[in-house]
Write a protein that holds these residues in place. Structure first.
Motif, mmCIF file in Angstrom:
data_model
loop_
_atom_site.group_PDB
_atom_site.id
_atom_site.type_symbol
_atom_site.label_atom_id
_atom_site.label_comp_id
_atom_site.label_asym_id
_atom_site.label_seq_id
_atom_site.Cartn_x
_atom_site.Cartn_y
_atom_site.Cartn_z
ATOM 1 N N UNK A 293 41.315 57.501 74.484
ATOM 2 C CA UNK A 293 40.907 57.315 75.881
ATOM 3 C C UNK A 293 41.861 56.441 76.687
ATOM 4 N N UNK A 294 42.942 55.982 76.041
ATOM 5 C CA UNK A 294 43.802 54.979 76.675
ATOM 6 C C UNK A 294 44.572 55.535 77.866
ATOM 7 N N UNK A 295 44.921 56.820 77.808
ATOM 8 C CA UNK A 295 45.758 57.386 78.874
ATOM 9 C C UNK A 295 45.066 57.364 80.233
ATOM 10 N N UNK A 296 43.758 57.260 80.244
ATOM 11 C CA UNK A 296 43.049 57.185 81.530
ATOM 12 C C UNK A 296 43.370 55.894 82.272
ATOM 13 N N UNK A 297 43.837 54.883 81.540
ATOM 14 C CA UNK A 297 44.127 53.584 82.150
ATOM 15 C C UNK A 297 45.621 53.283 82.241
ATOM 16 N N UNK A 298 46.432 54.003 81.474
ATOM 17 C CA UNK A 298 47.848 53.635 81.353
ATOM 18 C C UNK A 298 48.810 54.636 81.979
ATOM 19 N N UNK A 299 48.303 55.675 82.596
ATOM 20 C CA UNK A 299 49.172 56.742 83.092
ATOM 21 C C UNK A 299 50.217 56.240 84.077
ATOM 22 N N UNK A 300 49.851 55.267 84.902
ATOM 23 C CA UNK A 300 50.770 54.794 85.945
ATOM 24 C C UNK A 300 51.386 53.433 85.632
ATOM 25 N N UNK A 301 51.298 53.002 84.388
ATOM 26 C CA UNK A 301 51.821 51.682 84.019
ATOM 27 C C UNK A 301 53.343 51.712 84.017
ATOM 28 N N UNK A 302 53.930 50.651 84.537
ATOM 29 C CA UNK A 302 55.388 50.543 84.600
ATOM 30 C C UNK A 302 55.988 50.473 83.200
ATOM 31 N N UNK B 45 48.880 46.580 77.712
ATOM 32 C CA UNK B 45 47.719 45.832 77.229
ATOM 33 C C UNK B 45 46.856 45.337 78.380
ATOM 34 N N UNK B 46 47.480 44.888 79.446
ATOM 35 C CA UNK B 46 46.715 44.338 80.560
ATOM 36 C C UNK B 46 46.083 45.425 81.429
ATOM 37 N N UNK B 47 46.543 46.657 81.274
ATOM 38 C CA UNK B 47 45.939 47.759 82.029
ATOM 39 C C UNK B 47 44.638 48.230 81.397
ATOM 40 N N UNK B 48 44.409 47.855 80.147
ATOM 41 C CA UNK B 48 43.234 48.346 79.422
ATOM 42 C C UNK B 48 42.049 47.403 79.591
ATOM 43 N N UNK B 49 40.864 47.943 79.829
ATOM 44 C CA UNK B 49 39.659 47.093 79.832
ATOM 45 C C UNK B 49 39.494 46.422 78.475
ATOM 46 N N UNK B 50 38.830 45.288 78.464
ATOM 47 C CA UNK B 50 38.765 44.471 77.254
ATOM 48 C C UNK B 50 38.241 45.242 76.050
ATOM 49 N N UNK B 51 37.168 45.974 76.207
ATOM 50 C CA UNK B 51 36.580 46.694 75.074
ATOM 51 C C UNK B 51 37.532 47.759 74.532
ATOM 52 N N UNK C 77 40.705 46.242 72.584
ATOM 53 C CA UNK C 77 40.519 45.798 71.202
ATOM 54 C C UNK C 77 40.830 46.909 70.211
ATOM 55 N N UNK C 78 40.354 48.118 70.479
ATOM 56 C CA UNK C 78 40.634 49.226 69.568
ATOM 57 C C UNK C 78 42.103 49.643 69.662
ATOM 58 N N UNK C 79 42.677 49.577 70.855
ATOM 59 C CA UNK C 79 44.095 49.893 71.023
ATOM 60 C C UNK C 79 44.946 48.940 70.198
ATOM 61 N N UNK C 80 44.671 47.659 70.335
ATOM 62 C CA UNK C 80 45.468 46.664 69.619
ATOM 63 C C UNK C 80 45.351 46.857 68.108
#
Length: 256
Positions: A152-161, A213-219, A222-225
């Motif tokens: 589900x990470x790509x929903x938050x990271x698509x536009x990350x520099x 990492x900062x683009x992802x919501x906290x919950x 944790x799974x990403x890390x």
């Protein structure tokens, strides 16, 4: 740009400081009056410029409020000051003799187009010196962006520099085309021996992985890390003396 954590960044201060020392050692300025460190971070290395040139006024410039606040907490001579500003907007009151930029330009899209402006801010015979990482194809970065592209990470990271750099030959061609003298461009791969649990994650969490990492919501973070740590551990297995992190860096020094 995502926020910076001086404490996390300084966890490997010695290893991060080695390229800065190697860069500054090749600058030919003997008695500069004004020296500027663009992207000075927490300012520990900026203080070294004051020691290298005791007669110079030294200014550290950084866009991170946290980094500048940490830099200003140091006990330094009055001739060393720190300014919170985006280096793209930085214009000195008068030309300076040396501009140093260590591991900063890679964060700026099309940073090569900034080189003419930086040279214009130098005095005649002034020196420009910069260093950028050249390791964006290594597993530390490749695994980061592969994972960030998965749901589900790509929903938050698509536009990350994403930081990026050119090749040494590109920077040399740029400097020569701009009329620089004594242009010197080289690369070095450092083999950092890191210790402790998940040391490669700790390293990149303070720099290249910050925006993701900062683009992802906290919950979700944790799974990403947890997954990222596992993949890094497989790519960089620990040895009896620690974990080896190869880190390629590209250097450029030139006189206007």
């Amino acid at each position: 740009m995502a926020g910076w954590d001086p404490t996390q960044y300084l966890r490997y201060a010695d290893e991060r400081g080695r390229p800065f020392a190697d860069l500054v050692a090749r600058i030919g300025a003997e008695q500069p009056a004004r020296v500027v460190d663009l992207g000075c971070g927490p300012g520990r290395l900026t203080a070294g410029l004051a020691a290298r040139w005791p007669g110079a006024e030294v200014t550290g410039v950084d866009s991170s409020p946290a980094m500048i606040a940490d830099a200003r907490r140091q006990a330094l001579p009055d001739r060393v000051r720190f300014v919170e500003q985006d280096l793209r907007d930085w214009t000195p009151a008068e030309p300076v003799d040396v501009i140093v930029s260590n591991a900063t330009l890679q964060w700026l899209p099309d940073h090569r187009s900034l080189l003419p402006r930086l040279l214009d801010r130098l005095t005649p015979d002034g020196w420009l010196a910069f260093q950028v990482p050249g390791n964006f194809g290594e597993p530390s970065h490749r695994l980061l962006h592969e994972l960030a592209a998965e749901p589900p990470y790509n929903a938050f990271t698509a536009d990350v520099e994403r930081p990026a750099s050119a090749e040494p030959a590109d920077y040399l061609a740029d400097l020569l085309a701009l009329g620089c003298r004594h242009a010197d461009v080289w690369e070095t791969t450092y083999l950092h021996l890191l210790t402790g649990p998940d040391p490669v994650f700790d390293w990149i969490a303070g720099t290249g992985a910050r925006p993701v990492l900062q683009a992802l919501p906290e919950a979700v973070r944790a799974t990403f890390e947890a997954t990222y740590r596992q993949r890094l551990a497989a790519a960089y297995p620990p040895g009896p003396d620690g974990t080896v992190l190869p880190f390629r860096r590209i250097f450029a020094v030139a006189c206007r």
